[in-house]
Design an enzyme around this catalytic site. Structure first.
Site, PDB file in Angstrom:
ATOM      1  N   ALA A  67       0.834  -1.208   0.000  1.00  0.00           N
ATOM      2  CA  ALA A  67       0.000   0.000   0.000  1.00  0.00           C
ATOM      3  C   ALA A  67       0.866   1.254   0.000  1.00  0.00           C
ATOM      4  CB  ALA A  67      -0.900  -0.003   1.238  1.00  0.00           C
ATOM      5  N   ASN A 116       9.109   8.518   4.965  1.00  0.00           N
ATOM      6  CA  ASN A 116       7.967   9.293   4.468  1.00  0.00           C
ATOM      7  C   ASN A 116       7.073   9.717   5.614  1.00  0.00           C
ATOM      8  OD1 ASN A 116       4.962   8.155   4.257  1.00  0.00           O
ATOM      9  ND2 ASN A 116       6.346   6.391   4.301  1.00  0.00           N
ATOM     10  N   ARG A 117       6.505  10.904   5.422  1.00  0.00           N
ATOM     11  CA  ARG A 117       5.422  11.360   6.309  1.00  0.00           C
ATOM     12  C   ARG A 117       4.319  11.941   5.421  1.00  0.00           C
ATOM     13  NH1 ARG A 117       9.729  14.949   7.904  1.00  0.00           N
ATOM     14  NH2 ARG A 117       9.570  16.989   6.893  1.00  0.00           N
ATOM     15  N   GLY A 119       1.214  11.148   5.164  1.00  0.00           N
ATOM     16  CA  GLY A 119      -0.006  11.476   5.930  1.00  0.00           C
ATOM     17  C   GLY A 119      -1.289  11.160   5.176  1.00  0.00           C
ATOM     18  N   PHE A 120      -1.309  10.019   4.481  1.00  0.00           N
ATOM     19  CA  PHE A 120      -2.528   9.546   3.803  1.00  0.00           C
ATOM     20  C   PHE A 120      -3.119  10.598   2.857  1.00  0.00           C
ATOM     21  CE2 PHE A 120      -3.802   6.577   7.616  1.00  0.00           C
ATOM     22  CZ  PHE A 120      -2.806   5.695   7.260  1.00  0.00           C
ATOM     23  N   SER A 182       0.180   3.225  10.427  1.00  0.00           N
ATOM     24  CA  SER A 182       0.997   4.297   9.848  1.00  0.00           C
ATOM     25  C   SER A 182       1.423   5.251  10.954  1.00  0.00           C
ATOM     26  CB  SER A 182       0.192   5.061   8.801  1.00  0.00           C
ATOM     27  OG  SER A 182       0.874   6.255   8.480  1.00  0.00           O
ATOM     28  N   ASN A 184       2.124   8.314  10.566  1.00  0.00           N
ATOM     29  CA  ASN A 184       1.962   9.702  10.139  1.00  0.00           C
ATOM     30  C   ASN A 184       0.578  10.288  10.367  1.00  0.00           C
ATOM     31  OD1 ASN A 184       4.667   9.784   9.177  1.00  0.00           O
ATOM     32  ND2 ASN A 184       3.999   8.539   7.444  1.00  0.00           N
ATOM     33  N   THR A 185      -0.303   9.551  11.028  1.00  0.00           N
ATOM     34  CA  THR A 185      -1.594  10.102  11.435  1.00  0.00           C
ATOM     35  C   THR A 185      -1.637  10.028  12.963  1.00  0.00           C
ATOM     36  OG1 THR A 185      -2.699   9.383   9.412  1.00  0.00           O
ATOM     37  CG2 THR A 185      -4.116   9.788  11.305  1.00  0.00           C
ATOM     38  N   LYS A 222      -3.165  -4.484   9.260  1.00  0.00           N
ATOM     39  CA  LYS A 222      -1.733  -4.226   8.998  1.00  0.00           C
ATOM     40  C   LYS A 222      -1.107  -3.608  10.241  1.00  0.00           C
ATOM     41  CE  LYS A 222       1.394  -2.034   5.697  1.00  0.00           C
ATOM     42  NZ  LYS A 222       1.513  -1.404   4.369  1.00  0.00           N
ATOM     43  N   THR A 250       5.128  -5.832   7.865  1.00  0.00           N
ATOM     44  CA  THR A 250       4.778  -4.714   8.705  1.00  0.00           C
ATOM     45  C   THR A 250       4.701  -3.409   7.896  1.00  0.00           C
ATOM     46  OG1 THR A 250       7.065  -3.982   9.122  1.00  0.00           O
ATOM     47  CG2 THR A 250       6.173  -5.670  10.606  1.00  0.00           C
ATOM     48  N   ASN A 251       4.233  -2.392   8.581  1.00  0.00           N
ATOM     49  CA  ASN A 251       4.279  -1.033   8.038  1.00  0.00           C
ATOM     50  C   ASN A 251       5.687  -0.461   8.251  1.00  0.00           C
ATOM     51  OD1 ASN A 251       3.374   1.591   7.136  1.00  0.00           O
ATOM     52  ND2 ASN A 251       1.321   1.001   7.812  1.00  0.00           N
ATOM     53  N   THR A 252       5.862   0.817   8.067  1.00  0.00           N
ATOM     54  CA  THR A 252       7.167   1.476   8.272  1.00  0.00           C
ATOM     55  C   THR A 252       7.440   1.614   9.773  1.00  0.00           C
ATOM     56  OG1 THR A 252       6.074   3.624   8.204  1.00  0.00           O
ATOM     57  CG2 THR A 252       6.980   2.797   6.129  1.00  0.00           C
TER      58      THR A 252
HETATM   59  C1  LIG Z   1       6.095   6.709   0.446  1.00  0.00           C
HETATM   60  C2  LIG Z   1       5.401   5.613   1.176  1.00  0.00           C
HETATM   61  C3  LIG Z   1       4.036   5.706   1.416  1.00  0.00           C
HETATM   62  C4  LIG Z   1       3.370   4.682   2.096  1.00  0.00           C
HETATM   63  N1  LIG Z   1       2.041   4.790   2.293  1.00  0.00           N
HETATM   64  C5  LIG Z   1       1.376   3.778   2.910  1.00  0.00           C
HETATM   65  C6  LIG Z   1      -0.017   3.835   3.077  1.00  0.00           C
HETATM   66  O1  LIG Z   1      -0.679   4.776   2.636  1.00  0.00           O
HETATM   67  N2  LIG Z   1      -0.619   2.806   3.730  1.00  0.00           N
HETATM   68  C7  LIG Z   1       0.067   1.732   4.207  1.00  0.00           C
HETATM   69  O2  LIG Z   1      -0.538   0.811   4.787  1.00  0.00           O
HETATM   70  N3  LIG Z   1       1.405   1.645   4.052  1.00  0.00           N
HETATM   71  C8  LIG Z   1       2.066   2.633   3.417  1.00  0.00           C
HETATM   72  N4  LIG Z   1       3.412   2.546   3.252  1.00  0.00           N
HETATM   73  C9  LIG Z   1       4.138   1.398   3.835  1.00  0.00           C
HETATM   74  C10 LIG Z   1       4.373   0.278   2.821  1.00  0.00           C
HETATM   75  O3  LIG Z   1       3.154  -0.258   2.376  1.00  0.00           O
HETATM   76  C11 LIG Z   1       5.227  -0.841   3.437  1.00  0.00           C
HETATM   77  O4  LIG Z   1       4.514  -1.429   4.510  1.00  0.00           O
HETATM   78  C12 LIG Z   1       6.547  -0.323   3.982  1.00  0.00           C
HETATM   79  O5  LIG Z   1       7.088   0.650   3.127  1.00  0.00           O
HETATM   80  C13 LIG Z   1       7.571  -1.449   4.156  1.00  0.00           C
HETATM   81  O6  LIG Z   1       7.870  -2.055   2.923  1.00  0.00           O
HETATM   82  P1  LIG Z   1       9.173  -1.689   2.041  1.00  0.00           P
HETATM   83  O7  LIG Z   1      10.345  -1.726   2.957  1.00  0.00           O
HETATM   84  O8  LIG Z   1       9.189  -2.708   0.948  1.00  0.00           O
HETATM   85  O9  LIG Z   1       8.932  -0.307   1.510  1.00  0.00           O
HETATM   86  C14 LIG Z   1       4.096   3.560   2.562  1.00  0.00           C
HETATM   87  C15 LIG Z   1       5.475   3.470   2.321  1.00  0.00           C
HETATM   88  C16 LIG Z   1       6.121   4.469   1.630  1.00  0.00           C
HETATM   89  C17 LIG Z   1       7.599   4.335   1.372  1.00  0.00           C
END
Ligand SMILES: Cc1cc2nc3c(=O)[nH]c(=O)nc-3n(C[C@H](O)[C@H](O)[C@H](O)COP(=O)(O)O)c2cc1C
Length: 368
Positions: A67, A116-117, A119-120, A182, A184-185, A222, A250-252
């Protein structure tokens, strides 16, 4: 070629502008029938042995787009053309919102990472639902829809905001993801506490069932890599209790571990979620822990720092049925999926496992 182009062009551009430029090219290519057929044949060859089934959905393979890349569901065919076996759109919020002020995306090139920040930033659930409703798919791609909370909605009304998105989007989702991770919210990640998560997931499940009466939309959650181990266990137990279909780990991360000393301190100090290579170890650890807890009762999706076929393979052995990536796509370019698929097929062929499904969790099941 891509790496040279990346160094000469993309690194000189603002990362978000570079993203939009690349995104535009992908969308344009996917609109030209001859070109997209040619690109898909070259970059998305389908390996029969990688065929995957997850929560009742059949996919060409286990590797999908995480995502955040296609927040508004405008490039699903384009990403499929590049080889992603499923595309998770979003995060989509109840109401449209601009996200945080720019600059909000940073490249830590030496560490193969991003902060990243955003913020959806997204068009909101109504517009995205309308787009999905009128979409005429070219490729057969599994589409996940990831939903989150609108920033201005008070935390006390968060459930209603998620429910609004679920009602509007579930009818068009092959699977639905509740994103509570996330960074960022403000306050979002507090929803991971089981006391908050239980009513939220229950309400979203009901909303999805209400609006998609003819089928049961798979529901996933997530989670963040920053949860303490016991909180990972608590979410896993709750997911089993509620009969959830999957967990995405996981997420970030808000941590800054795993970074070399090569990225400038000013960049490392930027507020936001860190993704890419430095996240690899913790994401894998969380996934292993989840698999040890839930086994085959719930489908696990591994994401965070996946760069190579070996990384994807390690996630499968650690319990992931599906794997996803985002950041490495930025650094590796359009041939990335092809390399992952080729490498995964080769690993499976030389492994003791007859199918990918047999390999899922094999490392965790092994007696130590
Ligand atoms: C620029 C950016 C925007 C992201 N936006 C979202 C988001 O809107 N929703 C979400 O669930 N994860 C978001 N993620 C997280 C990714 O889906 C993923 O979980 C995270 O980046 C770890 O995977 P990676 O190391 O392969 O990037 C975002 C990541 C990045 C880098």
């Amino acid at each position: 070629m891509y790496k040279l182009f990346f160094r000469l062009v993309f690194t000189r551009m603002d990362p978000e502008k570079a993203h939009h430029l690349a995104f535009r090219w992908i969308r344009l290519a996917a609109r030209v029938p001859v070109l997209r057929t040619f690109v898909a044949a070259a970059l998305a060859p389908r390996h029969k042995e990688l065929r995957t089934e997850a929560f009742g959905l059949r996919m060409h393979g286990p590797f999908g787009l995480a995502a955040g890349f296609d927040k508004n569901a405008v490039a699903i065919d384009g990403m499929s053309m590049l080889g992603f076996d499923h595309v998770e759109i979003g995060t989509v919020t109840g109401e449209p919102q601009p996200g945080n002020p720019r600059k909000r995306l940073f490249r830590l090139v030496a560490d193969r990472a991003l902060i990243n920040r955003m913020g959806f930033n997204n068009d909101g659930s109504l517009a995205v639902a309308a787009r999905l409703a009128t979409r005429e798919p070219v490729f057969r791609t599994v589409v996940g829809v990831n939903i989150g909370k609108t920033k201005v909605v008070p935390e006390a009304e968060a459930v209603a905001d998620y429910v609004k998105s679920a009602e509007r989007l579930a009818p068009y989702a092959d699977y639905l993801v509740v994103n509570v991770s996330s960074p960022n919210t403000p306050g979002l990640r507090d929803l991971q506490a089981v006391d908050h998560l239980r009513p939220l997931l229950t309400a979203v499940r009901e909303a999805a069932d209400r609006t998609s009466a003819s089928r049961r939309v798979p529901l996933l959650v997530k989670i963040a890599p920053d949860l303490a181990d016991e909180d990972v266990d608590a979410v896993a137990d709750l997911a089993v209790e509620l009969g959830l279909d999957g967990i995405i780990a996981t997420n970030t991360t808000i941590a800054r571990d795993g970074l070399g000393l090569r990225s400038p301190a000013a960049l490392v100090g930027e507020t936001g979620g860190l993704s890419g290579a430095p996240l690899k170890a913790r994401s894998l650890e969380v996934l292993r822990r989840l698999y040890a807890r839930v086994g085959d009762r719930i489908t696990l999706v591994g994401v965070g720092g996946i760069e190579t076929a070996e990384d994807a393979w390690q996630r499968i052995l650690a319990g992931a049925t599906l794997v996803q990536g985002y950041s490495a796509f930025v650094y590796e370019g359009p041939f990335w999926c092809r390399a992952i698929h080729k490498g995964l097929a080769a690993r499976l062929r030389t492994s003791p496992y007859a199918t990918l499904a047999d390999a899922v969790g094999a490392d965790v099941r092994k007696p130590r």
